[in-house]
Every structure is written in C-alpha cells, then in structure tokens.
Design an enzyme around this catalytic site. Structure first.
Site, PDB file in Angstrom:
ATOM      1  N   HIS A  67      35.224  64.292  -0.207  1.00  0.00           N
ATOM      2  CA  HIS A  67      33.896  64.372  -0.807  1.00  0.00           C
ATOM      3  C   HIS A  67      33.480  63.035  -1.407  1.00  0.00           C
ATOM      4  CE1 HIS A  67      30.566  66.283  -3.063  1.00  0.00           C
ATOM      5  NE2 HIS A  67      30.851  65.349  -3.960  1.00  0.00           N
ATOM      6  N   GLU A  68      34.380  62.423  -2.169  1.00  0.00           N
ATOM      7  CA  GLU A  68      34.033  61.143  -2.807  1.00  0.00           C
ATOM      8  C   GLU A  68      33.873  60.039  -1.771  1.00  0.00           C
ATOM      9  OE1 GLU A  68      33.060  61.424  -5.775  1.00  0.00           O
ATOM     10  OE2 GLU A  68      33.913  63.432  -6.018  1.00  0.00           O
ATOM     11  N   HIS A  71      30.317  59.957  -0.548  1.00  0.00           N
ATOM     12  CA  HIS A  71      29.480  59.155  -1.446  1.00  0.00           C
ATOM     13  C   HIS A  71      29.702  57.668  -1.174  1.00  0.00           C
ATOM     14  CE1 HIS A  71      28.003  62.315  -4.083  1.00  0.00           C
ATOM     15  NE2 HIS A  71      29.212  62.726  -4.386  1.00  0.00           N
TER      16      HIS A  71
HETATM   17 ZN    ZN Z   1      29.648  64.455  -5.357  1.00  0.00          ZN
END
Ligand code: ZN
Ligand code: ZN
Length: 152
Positions: A67-68, A71
């Site tokens: 998830h990171e 980003h």
């Molecule tokens: Zn996030």
C-alpha cells in the site's frame, strides 16, 4: 523483525510487485497509532507500525508495504498518489494492495493492559497503564489487579 529486515522486505516487494527498485528507507515507528503505515512526502521514506506486525504477522506487513509503495511510486512519478485518485485505485488493484492505510485495530487488539477486579472479577482493557491505587472497579468499587501477562 528489525529495521534492516523491514528494509530488505520492502526492497523485495518493490521488485516483485512493482518491478522497480525501492531507493529510500523503510523503518518501524512505534508512535503510529491507528494506521498500519505512512508514506512521507518529504523524505520519501516509509514508516511501518510495529504493532501491526506483532498482532497480525508478516502477511500484514506485506499488505502495508504494498500500500505504501503505491503512494511512493505514484508520488515519485507525479501521478495521483492519494486514496481517492484514479491512478491510486488502479495501481493498488494491480498489485493486490489494500486501498487504505489502516486496518484500524479494534479496541480489544489495541489494548496493552488487562485489569481484573478482585471482588467481582470484571475485566477492563486499557491501552495505557493505569494506577490501580486510584482506579477502582466500575461495577463494585473493588480493587483492580494487573493480569496483563497472565492473560496472554
Ligand atoms: Zn494510504
Ligand atoms: Zn468489581
């Protein structure tokens, strides 16, 4: 699992799922409370909540890191790197990452201390340590004992 192992895991996930190197730092930050991880726009580093690992094991770490990294790469590429952005939705789906930074833990799994009333045996869970000389049982006013470690 220490910071070096976390760094190595992050680099491996980056190559495996994103086919790109991860050239910044990934480390644990025990001050993170409700989120599993955080991507820092300024330094491009990734912070991971060690409690997620303790509670849910390595599978949870992989989810957080994926998830990171969504980003991370979208931000570096100048694309929509926020949860609501289309780019973000596409990429997180592609790599099988959860859409949000959480999972926000339930109160029960966030509780670090367990107290029990000596009289009526009611149990109380607390995130922070409490002063058992001052705090009394809410039901009967009895004396509380710390049973945190006996319970696990
Ligand atoms: Zn996030
Ligand atoms: Zn009681």
């Amino acid at each position: 699992m220490n910071n070096n192992a976390l760094q190595a895991l992050t680099e491996r996930i980056a190559l495996e799922y994103f086919q790109r190197p991860f050239q910044h730092r990934a480390y644990f930050n025990s001050r993170l409370r409700t989120t599993g991880g955080r991507y820092l726009l300024g330094s491009h580093d990734i912070e991971v909540n060690p409690k997620q690992y303790v509670a849910f094991g390595e599978a949870a770490l992989v989810d957080i890191i994926k998830h990171e990294l969504c980003h991370y790469y979208l931000h570096l590429d100048g694309k929509g790197y926020q949860h609501r952005d289309k780019d973000f939705k596409c990429l997180s789906q592609q790599v099988g990452a959860p859409r949000f930074c959480t999972p926000i833990q339930s109160y029960e799994s966030r509780a670090n201390y367990v107290y029990q009333c000596q009289s009526c045996h009611a149990r109380y869970m607390r995130i922070r340590k409490v002063n058992t000389l001052r705090m009394r049982c809410g039901k009967c006013g009895g004396k509380l004992v710390d049973i945190t470690n006996k319970d696990k």
